[in-house]
Write an enzyme that holds these catalytic residues in place. Sequence first.
Site, PDB file in Angstrom:
ATOM      1  N   LYS A   1       3.072  49.288   2.640  1.00  0.00           N
ATOM      2  CA  LYS A   1       1.636  49.222   2.844  1.00  0.00           C
ATOM      3  C   LYS A   1       0.971  50.548   2.465  1.00  0.00           C
ATOM      4  CE  LYS A   1      -1.364  47.639   6.552  1.00  0.00           C
ATOM      5  NZ  LYS A   1      -1.171  46.197   6.560  1.00  0.00           N
TER       6      LYS A   1
ATOM      7  N   ARG B   1      -1.371  51.160  12.149  1.00  0.00           N
ATOM      8  CA  ARG B   1      -0.472  50.050  11.802  1.00  0.00           C
ATOM      9  C   ARG B   1       0.871  50.570  11.318  1.00  0.00           C
ATOM     10  NH1 ARG B   1      -5.466  47.863   9.514  1.00  0.00           N
ATOM     11  NH2 ARG B   1      -5.826  45.764  10.330  1.00  0.00           N
TER      12      ARG B   1
ATOM     13  N   GLY C   1       4.683  41.069  11.314  1.00  0.00           N
ATOM     14  CA  GLY C   1       4.534  40.776  12.742  1.00  0.00           C
ATOM     15  C   GLY C   1       5.613  41.338  13.646  1.00  0.00           C
TER      16      GLY C   1
ATOM     17  N   MET D   1       6.394  44.626  14.175  1.00  0.00           N
ATOM     18  CA  MET D   1       6.081  45.896  14.839  1.00  0.00           C
ATOM     19  C   MET D   1       4.637  45.908  15.313  1.00  0.00           C
ATOM     20  SD  MET D   1       8.229  48.588  12.577  1.00  0.00           S
ATOM     21  CE  MET D   1       7.769  47.898  11.039  1.00  0.00           C
TER      22      MET D   1
ATOM     23  N   ARG E   1       0.058  43.510  -1.782  1.00  0.00           N
ATOM     24  CA  ARG E   1       1.525  43.528  -1.881  1.00  0.00           C
ATOM     25  C   ARG E   1       1.961  42.365  -2.754  1.00  0.00           C
ATOM     26  NH1 ARG E   1       2.656  41.741   4.367  1.00  0.00           N
ATOM     27  NH2 ARG E   1       1.386  39.884   4.279  1.00  0.00           N
TER      28      ARG E   1
ATOM     29  N   HIS F   1      36.369  20.679   2.208  1.00  0.00           N
ATOM     30  CA  HIS F   1      36.407  19.645   1.174  1.00  0.00           C
ATOM     31  C   HIS F   1      35.023  19.032   0.960  1.00  0.00           C
ATOM     32  CE1 HIS F   1      37.088  15.496  -0.288  1.00  0.00           C
ATOM     33  NE2 HIS F   1      37.946  16.123  -1.093  1.00  0.00           N
TER      34      HIS F   1
ATOM     35  N   SER G   1      42.876  32.420 -14.202  1.00  0.00           N
ATOM     36  CA  SER G   1      41.617  31.991 -13.591  1.00  0.00           C
ATOM     37  C   SER G   1      41.732  32.300 -12.102  1.00  0.00           C
ATOM     38  CB  SER G   1      41.399  30.497 -13.825  1.00  0.00           C
ATOM     39  OG  SER G   1      40.201  30.104 -13.195  1.00  0.00           O
TER      40      SER G   1
ATOM     41  N   CYS H   1      37.226  30.477 -10.849  1.00  0.00           N
ATOM     42  CA  CYS H   1      36.856  29.080 -10.632  1.00  0.00           C
ATOM     43  C   CYS H   1      36.735  28.733  -9.157  1.00  0.00           C
ATOM     44  CB  CYS H   1      37.820  28.143 -11.340  1.00  0.00           C
ATOM     45  SG  CYS H   1      39.503  28.281 -10.740  1.00  0.00           S
TER      46      CYS H   1
ATOM     47  N   TYR I   1      34.462  34.608 -18.203  1.00  0.00           N
ATOM     48  CA  TYR I   1      33.565  33.521 -17.796  1.00  0.00           C
ATOM     49  C   TYR I   1      33.632  33.301 -16.291  1.00  0.00           C
ATOM     50  CZ  TYR I   1      37.698  30.537 -17.399  1.00  0.00           C
ATOM     51  OH  TYR I   1      38.892  30.011 -17.018  1.00  0.00           O
TER      52      TYR I   1
HETATM   53  C1  PEP Z   1      40.635  28.116  -5.479  1.00  0.00           C
HETATM   54  O1  PEP Z   1      41.562  28.187  -4.689  1.00  0.00           O
HETATM   55  O2  PEP Z   1      39.767  28.994  -5.582  1.00  0.00           O
HETATM   56  C2  PEP Z   1      40.490  26.947  -6.342  1.00  0.00           C
HETATM   57  C3  PEP Z   1      39.539  26.913  -7.266  1.00  0.00           C
HETATM   58  O3  PEP Z   1      41.309  25.911  -6.117  1.00  0.00           O
HETATM   59  P1  PEP Z   1      41.082  24.834  -4.942  1.00  0.00           P
HETATM   60  O4  PEP Z   1      39.726  25.077  -4.354  1.00  0.00           O
HETATM   61  O5  PEP Z   1      41.215  23.524  -5.585  1.00  0.00           O
HETATM   62  O6  PEP Z   1      42.193  25.172  -4.014  1.00  0.00           O
END
Ligand code: PEP
Length: 892
Positions: A26, A96, A105, A107, A352, A468, A777, A844, A864
């Site tokens: 501010k 302020r 809000g 302080m 702001r 899952h 990976s 992954c 990647y």
């Molecule tokens: C992992 O373990 O990060 C993975 C991609 O394999 P999963 O989640 O299938 O165990």
Amino acid sequence: MAKWVYAFGGGTAEGRSEMKNLLGGKGANLAEMANMGIPVPPGFTVTTEVCTYYYDNQQTYPAELKTQVEAAVVQIERIMDCKFGDEKNPLLLSVRSGARASMPGMMDTVLNLGLNDISVEGLAAKSGDPRFAFDSYRRFIQMYSSVVLGIEHHHFEAILDTIKTDRGLKLDTDLTAADWRKVVAAYKEMVAKELGRPFPQNVNDQLWGAVGAVFGSWMNQRAITYRRLHEIPADWGTAVNVQAMVFGNMGEDCATGVAFTRNPSTGINEFYGEYLINAQGEDVVAGIRTPQYLTTEARKTAGADLPAMEEVMPKVFNELAAIRAKLEEHFTDMQDIEFTVQKDKLWMLQTRTGKRTAAAALKIAIDLAKDGVITKEKAIQRIEPNALDHLLHPTLDPKAARNVLARGLPASPGAASGRVVFTAQDAEAWAGRGEKVILVRVETSPEDIGGMHVSQGILTSRGGMTSHAAVVARGMGRACVAGAGEVRIDTRAKTMFSRGHEVKEGDVITLDGSTGEVMLGAVPTVQPELTGDFGTLMGWVDEIRTLKVRANAETPLDARTARRFGAEGIGLCRTEHMFFHPERIIAVREMIMATDEAGRRHALAKIEPYQKNDFVELFEIMAGLPVTVRLLDPPLHEFLPKNEAEMADVARAAGTDVSALRSRNTELHETNPMLGHRGCRLGISYPEIYEMQARAIFEAAVEVSKKSGVTVTPEVMIPLVCTKKEFDLLKEVIDGAAREVFSQRGMTLPYMVGTMIELPRAALVAGKIAETASFFSFGTNDLTQTTLGMSRDDSGPFIEVYRQKGIFEHDPFATLDQEGVGEMVQIAAERGRKTRPDLKLGICGEHGGDPASITFCQKVGLNYVSCSPYRVPIARLAAAQAALGARSDTTA
Ligand code: PEP
Ligand code: MG
């Protein structure tokens, strides 16, 4: 001499907008506006360093502060041509807080400071309005007493109520000057009694009291909690802004208002705000009177009767409109402003960066870049990647009412309504009849995939962000609320209970996967619109990023979605997810439960044609883009028959009797399946499984390459490896299958064999594994589970405790634990690349779609990231931001 106070006003300022760390947001912007020649009430900022000093030195101030504050007050007096505490021409001040990051809000604030029994008479005479003067004085006594002196609010309310009742009045506005005088006298009497000393009459005492209270409020419980939630360090401290009061409630030529320089909900370039004639700022916010529109156009669009500011105060409005343009040009972003008009003179109280919706953030950034106000790079840096999520899924209509039934983890974004069903089979049956359903389970398993697929959304009472249900729902783009522990599910009775409600099968509920809320009934949703701006942004990010973005996908639908969102290949095809179709699962169970190789091969032969067709479809959709297929990695318990009927099906298929199967089932039971006979261990025990899968992959690759003329280069991936020997043995199985298929089909294709790095040992011996593996990976779901020794399926509840206690800043299953698991990744990357400089590296695990983790992946030099299809655009943006360096802090 140390400088603790920065003055502003009268067309100049000692501070600048870049000095937010010292002056707070501010204060820095008030200084900037003053420097720009914009009218701000003169004042000064006591720096955040004083706050730090205050807490480091038993709540005392630096020696030079007093003189610096006194000098700054004199300067305000000069500019405003009045005097602090004067009996004829008093200067009133506002005090302020103002931290580096906005903490709305949290302080304390004190207004109308400088009023006492003498100066109030001066204000009455000067304004010609005793009612205004005594109303201001009572407001000041009340605010100061509650903020600085710690007197509870109800004392004041009681007094005001008594006086109103005695006089037979209902509204504050009905009270006369004489009434307010009485209120002031009664307030002062009460304060003296509560405090044991009179309300402070010395205006300098008032000022120091208020400054101390603002610094003190930095450590109030509200502020501490807010900082924890927003990750604001305590040692930043707050600044204190002291400013001349200006009044929007001194008559019909006065007003107060708030505005955004563009529409914060759509991003449209229109002046958007509200004002009230003859009112104070708090009246606009409090909703006692209906605020009026700023522009004639907005008033007409809304069909409102009360005149717009543009109509009532055209001269001041034009001045405000010019300041709007000037501020946007200067700050190069949409601003949120506050202003007051005192006797036809406009004063700016604040500017702001304005908060905005995801859609508005996108539109504003693109528009500003197209107009040349900011660069493309800046536009990219301004958009919070996670905010894109809101643009990719249907969201709940923000105007709709919500009857919240429970709250769980916001596991997969999007909003969904449907009838409750409690089993995957019921989901499929109901959906088959055209019903929209929400699948409610304690937790889900791969067997539920079919039911999950046909559901609008998934609710579980157990499991975390990588359970899952969460992983699969994100992959499918289904809304999911996971781990809603307060929901009690009785699957057998087909009911659930939460917060005193019973919800039966067929009742309608709504999930908000972005907040974790579960609501009774259907809450209306709004569909996402992938407008031109979205495409423009994606084009720009692709020019800049160096990290490739792939998707985790195994179904044709997911693969197509992934491509639509711009995935550059598949980084993880979990083949076990392909086995849960009703016509395959029996054969898969037969294979798992077989006691010898012949039995397994018998079952595998039934599965192979399905596998091959799956891969054909995937390779066709991905049209030459890389596809990483991971060989079977099921914790065994997910595949075993769950009941007698399933047992009978398998027995029939395998030609054995149920009792033999029952004992085999017991034999295969594991105490800790996640660390059991899964991943490549299964391939080591039963190489024929991987052999079948490899053959299906190569058969499909040859078929698609021949048909399309585009060479398919499969990347075959072995899961859960922890030694080079495991990898080598299985690579030999895969190479053997390749040789066999290539010679039979008269065609050779390039392919790669690599491994997941998801165990600490694999990371440590990565240098050796890379001798034969051509890519890694990082499976950071398992790598997190095994490095931390915390189950990915069971850790939800205690991780929440860990976060609350500050042990973990984030859920390590959602945002990579860079210090620990990240070091594992770094070690593996370095050791692997030392052996094989062209080793291809990807990630992954779920972290592949998390912006903070993506920044880390860029730093470590991965090639990647791979994430669920719906996160691909987010990952593309995050990758571009990672390539550009730190994200800009002016974001939505
Ligand atoms: C992992 O373990 O990060 C993975 C991609 O394999 P999963 O989640 O299938 O165990
Ligand atoms: Mg894994």
